[in-house]
Scaffold this motif. Structure first.
Motif, PDB file in Angstrom:
ATOM      1  N   SER A  79      -4.269   3.258  -5.631  1.00  7.39           N
ATOM      2  CA  SER A  79      -4.579   1.825  -5.599  1.00  7.39           C
ATOM      3  C   SER A  79      -3.476   1.099  -4.830  1.00  7.39           C
ATOM      4  O   SER A  79      -2.316   1.494  -4.900  1.00  7.39           O
ATOM      5  N   SER A  80      -3.839   0.059  -4.103  1.00  2.00           N
ATOM      6  CA  SER A  80      -2.773  -0.791  -3.598  1.00  2.00           C
ATOM      7  C   SER A  80      -2.289  -1.665  -4.757  1.00  2.00           C
ATOM      8  O   SER A  80      -2.894  -1.677  -5.840  1.00  2.00           O
ATOM      9  N   LEU A  81      -1.225  -2.389  -4.511  1.00  2.00           N
ATOM     10  CA  LEU A  81      -0.505  -3.007  -5.621  1.00  2.00           C
ATOM     11  C   LEU A  81      -0.089  -4.420  -5.248  1.00  2.00           C
ATOM     12  O   LEU A  81       0.426  -4.646  -4.150  1.00  2.00           O
ATOM     13  N   THR A 121       0.841  -1.198   0.000  1.00  2.00           N
ATOM     14  CA  THR A 121       0.000   0.000   0.000  1.00  2.00           C
ATOM     15  C   THR A 121       0.880   1.254   0.000  1.00  2.00           C
ATOM     16  O   THR A 121       0.391   2.360  -0.116  1.00  2.00           O
ATOM     17  N   ALA A 122       2.183   1.057   0.166  1.00  2.40           N
ATOM     18  CA  ALA A 122       3.148   2.176   0.125  1.00  2.40           C
ATOM     19  C   ALA A 122       4.435   1.634  -0.488  1.00  2.40           C
ATOM     20  O   ALA A 122       4.607   0.420  -0.631  1.00  2.40           O
ATOM     21  N   ILE A 123       5.323   2.551  -0.843  1.00  2.00           N
ATOM     22  CA  ILE A 123       6.507   2.168  -1.618  1.00  2.00           C
ATOM     23  C   ILE A 123       7.575   1.430  -0.777  1.00  2.00           C
ATOM     24  O   ILE A 123       8.418   0.726  -1.333  1.00  2.00           O
ATOM     25  N   LEU A 176       0.798   3.346  -7.008  1.00  2.00           N
ATOM     26  CA  LEU A 176       0.529   3.674  -5.599  1.00  2.00           C
ATOM     27  C   LEU A 176       0.085   5.135  -5.466  1.00  2.00           C
ATOM     28  O   LEU A 176      -0.817   5.444  -4.679  1.00  2.00           O
ATOM     29  N   PRO A 191      -2.469  -3.529 -10.333  1.00  2.00           N
ATOM     30  CA  PRO A 191      -3.220  -2.614  -9.466  1.00  2.00           C
ATOM     31  C   PRO A 191      -4.365  -3.401  -8.832  1.00  2.00           C
ATOM     32  O   PRO A 191      -4.955  -4.264  -9.485  1.00  2.00           O
ATOM     33  N   CYS A 228       5.428   1.180 -10.207  1.00  2.00           N
ATOM     34  CA  CYS A 228       4.879   0.924  -8.863  1.00  2.00           C
ATOM     35  C   CYS A 228       4.552   2.245  -8.186  1.00  2.00           C
ATOM     36  O   CYS A 228       3.488   2.396  -7.570  1.00  2.00           O
ATOM     37  N   LYS A 229       5.459   3.209  -8.333  1.00  2.00           N
ATOM     38  CA  LYS A 229       5.229   4.532  -7.713  1.00  2.00           C
ATOM     39  C   LYS A 229       3.980   5.168  -8.304  1.00  2.00           C
ATOM     40  O   LYS A 229       3.142   5.718  -7.588  1.00  2.00           O
TER      41      LYS A 229
END
Ligand code: GLY
Length: 442
Positions: free
Chosen positions: A182-184, A129-131, A178, A148, A174-175
């Motif tokens: 959206s979460s990934l 949910t974050a990088i 996010l 996504p 990815c960045k």
């Protein structure tokens, strides 16, 4: 006489409308469509235009027309909770509730479910949910798939080698994903051949239908951008020429275990279609994703082959009695080729993009079957929209004949359209067989 509600406006729903209305019980079809599909309209006693998020309009239409049950074609109304809304007025559906439709609408839900219940088939994956930690995980994988975590119309998944090349590219994507909120899900990429296993499920019984292979890439030779699907084929033995019998058994077993896990996890039975996108690899069958509905185009390969009364099949899905009915399909080959506007799936500045609203003429189609998708029926004829226009299906005792029939249908369409001539050809299928032999070292 029973009144059946169909929700959806594509070629998949045209095939569903045909399967419903050819029932010897002569049901009356009521169709709720986001945009008018002339094929569905011609099979319906009444149509209602409207948005798939307008649950009031859908439930009113169902109540006014004394609907016995509903069949939900696409994923959007499932995601909007249409099955839950209809259940509140005592109308049951072939299609899962909003919570159960997470099987398709949340990639992380399904990956976590499969892991939690120790079901085989998952790749190495992590949900972010974050990088933080993304770069480290990307560095652990040999090939990368980025998903996504939500509905993306089949076009949001990004695969290394197809959509991006390096780990640096992956990190950038990815960045972006996010940052979009959206979460990934980041997964290991598999090498192998994909197949669609569309299963009917009443919560406990899972019944497989003939296997189909879809062709997502826009251009021949599996080149170009991913699309909703340019066409598909199936074979008289209901398997795929590059699979071993165990591969199908494994796909079915994974789906049975997932159905049981869904019931345990949510407390409710999954009643509808579990369409597993699987891939045969050197290490056996792996799960790419589930969809909570029939495939489009894949529905057009299997529904016309169904010998059993589809209305009865639906009643057994809804009633939890699929173990009490024998479901049979004809042992025929099918080839589906989508006619699309020349600009379909291509960047907006592509030279042919402007041709998408043009008029088309459909001539003599021979033995081919036509399933309308995004076409406008105007007074002076049929018009393209920006999406897939007509699914053209050939059905025959063998694949060569099925492909010829589909080609004849395709050639009858005049206008600024495109299609993939290679779908269902011996050369393309041999390529799949050779690929599997190479990676399995057979
Ligand atoms: N054939 C791809 C899909 O239905 O999502």
């Amino acid at each position: 006489m029973s009144n059946i509600l169909l929700i959806g406006n594509g070629a998949r729903e045209h095939a569903l409308a045909e399967a419903i209305t050819r029932s010897p019980q002569k049901p009356q079809l009521f169709s709720f469509m986001k945009s008018n599909n002339p094929g569905i309209a011609s099979l319906s006693v009444k149509i209602m235009p409207g948005s798939y998020s307008d649950l009031v309009a859908i439930t009113e239409f169902a109540e006014q027309n004394k609907i016995e049950f509903a069949v939900i074609g696409p994923e959007d109304p499932l995601n909007n909770g249409v099955v839950d809304a209809l259940a509140k007025i005592n109308i049951l559906s072939v299609g899962p509730t909003k919570s159960l439709a997470r099987l398709e609408t949340s990639k992380s839900f399904t990956r976590n479910l499969v892991s939690k219940y120790n079901i085989p088939g998952n790749p190495r994956f992590k949900v972010f949910t974050a990088i933080d930690g993304v770069e480290m995980f990307l560095n652990e994988l040999e090939g990368i798939v980025l998903k996504p975590d939500g509905l993306t119309g089949g076009k949001g998944v990004q695969v290394q080698g197809d959509h991006f090349e390096t780990k640096r590219d992956a990190l950038k994507l990815c960045k972006q994903i996010l940052a979009g909120g959206s979460s990934l899900v980041i997964e290991e990429k598999f090498d192998g051949e994909e197949f669609s296993l569309q299963c009917l499920c009443d919560g406990k019984t899972v019944i497989g239908t003939p296997l189909v292979q879809d062709h997502k890439r826009r251009f021949e030779g599996d080149k170009g951008p991913n699309t909703g699907g340019m066409g598909s084929y199936s074979l008289p033995d209901h398997s795929m020429p590059f699979l071993k019998p165990k591969d199908l058994q494994d796909g079915l077993e994974i789906t049975r275990q997932v159905a049981a896990a869904l019931w345990k996890e949510t407390g409710n039975p999954y009643r509808g279609v579990m369409y597993g996108g699987f891939i045969a690899t050197k290490d056996g069958v792996k799960l790419l994703e589930y969809n909570a509905r029939f495939g489009d185009p894949e529905a057009m390969n299997i529904l016309p082959l169904l010998k059993t009364d589809f209305v009865e099949v639906c009643r057994h899905i809804i009633g939890g009695t699929l173990d009490k009915i024998k479901i049979e399909f004809e042992n025929k080959a099918t080839v589906c080729k989508y006619i699309v506007p020349k600009g379909y799936g291509l960047p907006a500045d592509y030279p042919d993009a402007a041709s998408s609203k043009a008029r088309i003429e459909v001539g003599e189609v021979g033995k081919a079957r036509l399933y309308f998708s995004s076409v406008d029926q105007k007074e002076d004829g049929l018009y393209l929209s920006s999406s897939r226009a007509i699914g053209i299906v050939g059905i025959a005792d063998d694949l060569t004949e099925a492909r010829k029939i589909a080609e004849e249908g395709v050639n009858s369409v005049k206008g600024p359209v495109a299609y993939r001539a290679d779908i269902g050809t011996d050369a393309l299928i041999q390529k799949r067989i050779d690929h599997m032999r190479k990676i399995r070292k057979d």
